[in-house]
Design a protein around this motif. Structure first.
Motif, PDB file in Angstrom:
ATOM      1  N   HIS A  65       0.823  -1.211   0.000  1.00 52.31           N
ATOM      2  CA  HIS A  65       0.000   0.000   0.000  1.00 52.31           C
ATOM      3  C   HIS A  65       0.855   1.259   0.000  1.00 52.31           C
ATOM      4  CE1 HIS A  65      -3.312  -2.646   0.549  1.00 52.31           C
ATOM      5  NE2 HIS A  65      -4.165  -1.668   0.788  1.00 52.31           N
ATOM      6  N   ILE A  99       1.205  -6.006  -5.378  1.00 48.34           N
ATOM      7  CA  ILE A  99       0.019  -5.904  -4.526  1.00 48.34           C
ATOM      8  C   ILE A  99      -0.282  -7.289  -3.944  1.00 48.34           C
ATOM      9  CG2 ILE A  99      -2.410  -5.264  -4.486  1.00 48.34           C
ATOM     10  CD1 ILE A  99      -1.792  -3.466  -6.956  1.00 48.34           C
ATOM     11  N   ASP A 119      -7.269  -7.530   4.545  1.00 46.92           N
ATOM     12  CA  ASP A 119      -7.519  -6.600   3.456  1.00 46.92           C
ATOM     13  C   ASP A 119      -8.863  -6.994   2.851  1.00 46.92           C
ATOM     14  OD1 ASP A 119      -5.967  -4.495   1.567  1.00 46.92           O
ATOM     15  OD2 ASP A 119      -7.390  -5.725   0.437  1.00 46.92           O
ATOM     16  N   HIS A 121     -10.067  -6.942  -0.057  1.00 47.03           N
ATOM     17  CA  HIS A 121     -10.107  -7.644  -1.340  1.00 47.03           C
ATOM     18  C   HIS A 121      -9.454  -9.028  -1.275  1.00 47.03           C
ATOM     19  CE1 HIS A 121     -11.179  -3.575  -2.580  1.00 47.03           C
ATOM     20  NE2 HIS A 121     -11.986  -4.238  -3.390  1.00 47.03           N
ATOM     21  N   SER A 296      -3.771  -1.938 -10.467  1.00 46.48           N
ATOM     22  CA  SER A 296      -4.455  -2.288  -9.218  1.00 46.48           C
ATOM     23  C   SER A 296      -4.667  -3.791  -9.106  1.00 46.48           C
ATOM     24  CB  SER A 296      -5.795  -1.570  -9.041  1.00 46.48           C
ATOM     25  OG  SER A 296      -6.848  -2.298  -9.636  1.00 46.48           O
ATOM     26  N   CYS A 297      -5.175  -4.199  -7.934  1.00 49.05           N
ATOM     27  CA  CYS A 297      -5.401  -5.628  -7.701  1.00 49.05           C
ATOM     28  C   CYS A 297      -6.554  -6.151  -8.547  1.00 49.05           C
ATOM     29  CB  CYS A 297      -5.643  -5.899  -6.219  1.00 49.05           C
ATOM     30  SG  CYS A 297      -7.061  -5.054  -5.526  1.00 49.05           S
ATOM     31  N   CYS A 357      -0.057  -0.439  -4.682  1.00 44.35           N
ATOM     32  CA  CYS A 357      -1.424   0.093  -4.576  1.00 44.35           C
ATOM     33  C   CYS A 357      -1.410   1.583  -4.875  1.00 44.35           C
ATOM     34  CB  CYS A 357      -1.952  -0.100  -3.163  1.00 44.35           C
ATOM     35  SG  CYS A 357      -2.124  -1.812  -2.677  1.00 44.35           S
ATOM     36  N   CYS A 360      -4.322   4.048  -5.888  1.00 41.37           N
ATOM     37  CA  CYS A 360      -5.655   3.534  -5.533  1.00 41.37           C
ATOM     38  C   CYS A 360      -6.129   4.127  -4.212  1.00 41.37           C
ATOM     39  CB  CYS A 360      -5.613   2.014  -5.461  1.00 41.37           C
ATOM     40  SG  CYS A 360      -7.184   1.257  -5.073  1.00 41.37           S
ATOM     41  N   ILE A 361      -5.161   4.478  -3.334  1.00 47.17           N
ATOM     42  CA  ILE A 361      -5.530   5.080  -2.056  1.00 47.17           C
ATOM     43  C   ILE A 361      -4.913   6.474  -1.927  1.00 47.17           C
ATOM     44  CG2 ILE A 361      -6.188   3.150  -0.595  1.00 47.17           C
ATOM     45  CD1 ILE A 361      -3.179   2.890   0.114  1.00 47.17           C
ATOM     46  N   ASN A 378     -10.997  -0.732  -8.366  1.00 47.14           N
ATOM     47  CA  ASN A 378     -12.275  -1.262  -7.896  1.00 47.14           C
ATOM     48  C   ASN A 378     -13.100  -0.263  -7.109  1.00 47.14           C
ATOM     49  OD1 ASN A 378     -10.799  -1.275  -5.479  1.00 47.14           O
ATOM     50  ND2 ASN A 378     -10.207  -3.415  -5.759  1.00 47.14           N
ATOM     51  N   ARG A 384     -10.928   9.375  -2.326  1.00 48.08           N
ATOM     52  CA  ARG A 384      -9.971   8.258  -2.194  1.00 48.08           C
ATOM     53  C   ARG A 384      -8.726   8.474  -3.051  1.00 48.08           C
ATOM     54  NH1 ARG A 384     -10.032   2.665  -0.656  1.00 48.08           N
ATOM     55  NH2 ARG A 384      -8.848   1.336  -2.046  1.00 48.08           N
TER      56      ARG A 384
HETATM   57 FE1  SF4 Z   1      -4.381  -2.051  -3.069  1.00 47.58          FE
HETATM   58 FE2  SF4 Z   1      -6.408  -0.691  -4.100  1.00 47.58          FE
HETATM   59 FE3  SF4 Z   1      -6.370  -3.317  -4.230  1.00 47.58          FE
HETATM   60 FE4  SF4 Z   1      -6.742  -2.160  -1.877  1.00 47.58          FE
HETATM   61  S1  SF4 Z   1      -8.107  -2.038  -3.608  1.00 47.58           S
HETATM   62  S2  SF4 Z   1      -5.368  -3.890  -2.300  1.00 47.58           S
HETATM   63  S3  SF4 Z   1      -5.455  -0.342  -2.076  1.00 47.58           S
HETATM   64  S4  SF4 Z   1      -4.941  -1.930  -5.225  1.00 47.58           S
END
Ligand code: SF4
Length: 653
Positions: A65, A99, A119, A121, A296-297, A357, A360-361, A378, A384
């Protein structure tokens, strides 16, 4: 009666309870994962629980992250995590290696196994038949110590896939379609189990895009059966011996069925600022786009980036637009580089970024104010991305790339440029993984290779707060009244300037709910004790336990909400905060600043299994609130949280 695939895996791991929807069950956990923003608390709690060694088959610690270093705090955290993994016997994935969900999927996720991760996800590897659930850090710490994980037995819903995706429609559009139909609350209390003839048309990375975003539906988990494609995927990582054939029984009964005909889908997009604001791309086409991000993931696999690279071959990113590609794992980056695709993308004007990440954050690549950013991520919750007035759209890599070429939102079916119409790149599995993936991942330090045998704590790493047992009184001022769908990002923002205090609760708590009211922390401290009031789905979003720990530290005794998001509610129990359900009328009547008192002897009532509580407001009027909690959650609450409970048990011998 036959069993669903979910029931089969749960049955294999059941240590307590019956598989009846709504009943609490305890399950054995095979694997755990944590990432850096939740991981420090996981290991500090593991230490506080006085555990000696990881007891699960496998535990993995990732640093994903916060890999851009602003000062020593993040580096200290990463060093602490490495030392904890080494000391207690976990795998450690170094910062920049990717990630957690991508790296775990590539290296460790296995069909039929249970995975618990700090987490939200974590359900991502459901795409290869693993039953994976997101939970709070304390649950991970307990699971790593060999304890069972307790969860309400979810309803199992059959998502029947029929047909095949047409050109330009993707796995992202499958999950966006489900979000469009069901909303961000549509999966709460459910496992979405994918079945039907459409399953075999989807590759494992496509399936994991879908299971990844089951989290946005609020689902406990999402899972696909396994087949030749799963076996093939594992073989590409030299892990074919981990393949297990997993299917639901033909006569399995599901709580509900949803049918998606893949052949009806078209490119979709989620408008700002909720993942369920989904419309066809063609309806929002023409808006100028300043930023496009692929990664991203959700869509950071090699197979997700490859279509973008193919579309850009011989083309250029529009001068109006900045395009950033951040693969989900270093191995994916390496593959793209070895095959020449990285150079192709760079030549087209793409900025190639670290596997993290990050954006994404809101860490890096923050969009310009009042601008449109198209992302393959996502989540697009307001703020964010790192800027309050953001305008983030979620879409597939294909839509993102076509829009980067056009400089405006475009349905790729409608884009033609000087080079002619775009051809659908199609979805292609990677072919040259050997040597780059799996056991060959040089950025993973195995327990055997560990260079640490003691914890290394920097000055920003402080011990975890422990709450006193619940008393007879719960009373205090309504410190804040909030709307529906308050996210954990609202409660504790995950931006870099704040997240760097994640291992220091006293400092981090100063930012509690600051995005809603920046006087909150100061007022809460001054009040010494208080309550929060919220509408529906309080605490949706991430599994971040700081979102319960910080309010607890500031003296929040209870949250009165119309409904709670599952993981956050579990975190409230784990940190000794009383989560009470109130009805719409009570919600409408309570005002911020009102004095709220739970009239009953709370400690005794919680221990006795009492479900209804009387809440007196301003010594003027009363309402009924309900506590929906299992026996175990009540014991946890009464003790002041899971850490207090476990410590109590230890001291009692
Ligand atoms: Fe990382 Fe974004 Fe996936 Fe969360 S949603 S694990 S912050 S890439």
């Amino acid at each position: 009666m036959g069993q669903t695939l979910t029931e089969k895996i749960l049955d294999d791991h059941l240590v307590e309870g019956d598989l009846q929807p709504g009943e609490e069950i305890g399950i054995e956990i095979d694997q755990t994962l944590s990432q850096d923003t939740t991981g420090t608390m996981v290991w500090l709690q593991f230490e506080a629980l006085e555990m000696d060694e990881v007891q699960t088959e496998l535990a993995a610690q990732y640093c994903d992250h916060q890999t851009y270093q602003f000062d020593f705090k993040n580096t200290d955290d990463h060093r602490f995590l490495r030392s904890a993994a080494g000391t207690y016997g976990a795998y450690f994935s170094r910062p920049g290696n990717g990630i957690c969900h991508n790296v775990h999927k590539e290296n460790f996720a296995a069909p039929g196994k249970t995975l618990l991760g700090s987490d939200s996800h974590t359900p991502t590897p459901g795409g290869l038949g693993q039953l994976a659930i997101g939970a709070g850090g304390i649950d991970i710490a307990v699971a790593m110590g060999g304890g069972a994980y307790y969860v309400e037995m979810p309803e199992v819903v059959n998502v029947r896939l029929e047909g095949e995706l047409p050109e330009w429609a993707t796995a992202k559009d499958v999950i966006l379609e489900l979000l469009r139909r069901l909303s961000v609350k549509g999966g709460v209390g459910k496992v979405l189990e994918y079945t039907g003839p459409g399953v075999e048309s989807l590759s494992v990375p496509e399936r994991t895009t879908i299971t990844n975003m089951g989290t946005e539906l609020g689902a406990t988990s999402s899972i696909f059966p396994t087949d030749d494609r799963t076996e093939d995927w594992l073989a590409r990582f030299d892990r074919e011996d981990e393949f297990v054939d997993l299917q639901a029984d033909a006569d399995a009964e599901y709580a509900d069925e949803i049918v998606v005909d893949l052949s009806d889908l078209e490119p979709l997009i989620a408008e700002p600022s909720m993942p369920d604001n989904v419309v066809p791309v063609r309806e929002v086409a023409g808006q100028e786009v300043e930023q496009v991000m692929v990664g991203s993931c959700t869509n950071g696999a090699y197979e997700d980036v490859l279509p973008a690279a193919k579309m850009l071959e011989g083309r250029e990113v529009s001068k109006h637009t900045e395009m950033i590609v951040a693969p989900g794992s270093k191995q994916a980056s390496e593959m793209l580089a070895r095959e020449g695709w990285t150079a192709e993308m760079m030549a087209a004007g793409v900025n190639f970024s670290e596997a993290t990440c990050g954006a994404c954050i809101g860490i890096g690549h923050v969009p310009a104010s009042d601008s449109v950013s198209l992302r393959t991520f996502n989540r697009n919750f307001e703020g964010r991305s790192g800027i309050e007035d953001d305008s983030v759209y979620l879409c597939s890599p294909e839509v993102a790339t076509a829009s980067a070429i056009a400089g405006e939102i475009v349905d790729p079916r409608d884009l033609s440029d000087d080079l002619g119409d775009l051809e659908a790149p199609g979805f292609e599995m990677g072919t040259s993984y050997s040597g780059g993936y799996g056991a060959g991942d040089t950025d993973i330090i195995t327990p055997e290779e560990s260079i640490d045998d003691d914890l290394i704590k920097g000055p920003n790493i402080s011990s975890v707060p422990v709450k006193d047992p619940l008393g007879a009184d719960v009373r205090g001022e309504t410190l804040l009244k909030m709307q529906d769908n308050i996210t954990t990002d609202h409660i504790i923002p995950a931006t870099s300037d704040i997240l760097k205090f994640r291992s220091n609760i006293e400092r981090l708590s100063e930012f509690t709910l600051s995005r809603i009211d920046d006087t909150f922390a100061e007022r809460a401290k001054a009040a010494d004790s208080g309550v929060l009031v919220a509408g529906e789905n309080y605490g949706q979003g991430s599994s971040r336990e700081h979102a319960a720990m910080c309010p607890m530290f500031l003296g929040v005794e209870s949250v009165l909400a119309q409904s709670f998001a599952r993981i956050h509610k579990a975190n409230l129990f784990n940190f000794g905060i009383l989560p009470l359900n109130i009805d719409e009328e009570t919600y409408a009547r309570i005002e911020q600043g009102d004095d709220v008192e739970v009239v009953d002897d709370v400690a005794a009532a919680v221990a006795d299994g009492q479900e209804e509580f009387t809440v007196r407001v301003n010594d003027d009027w009363e309402a009924t609130a309900t506590l929906d909690a299992s026996e175990r959650e009540r014991r946890t609450l009464a003790a002041g949280g899971k850490l207090s409970l476990t410590k109590q048990r230890h001291s009692e011998g």
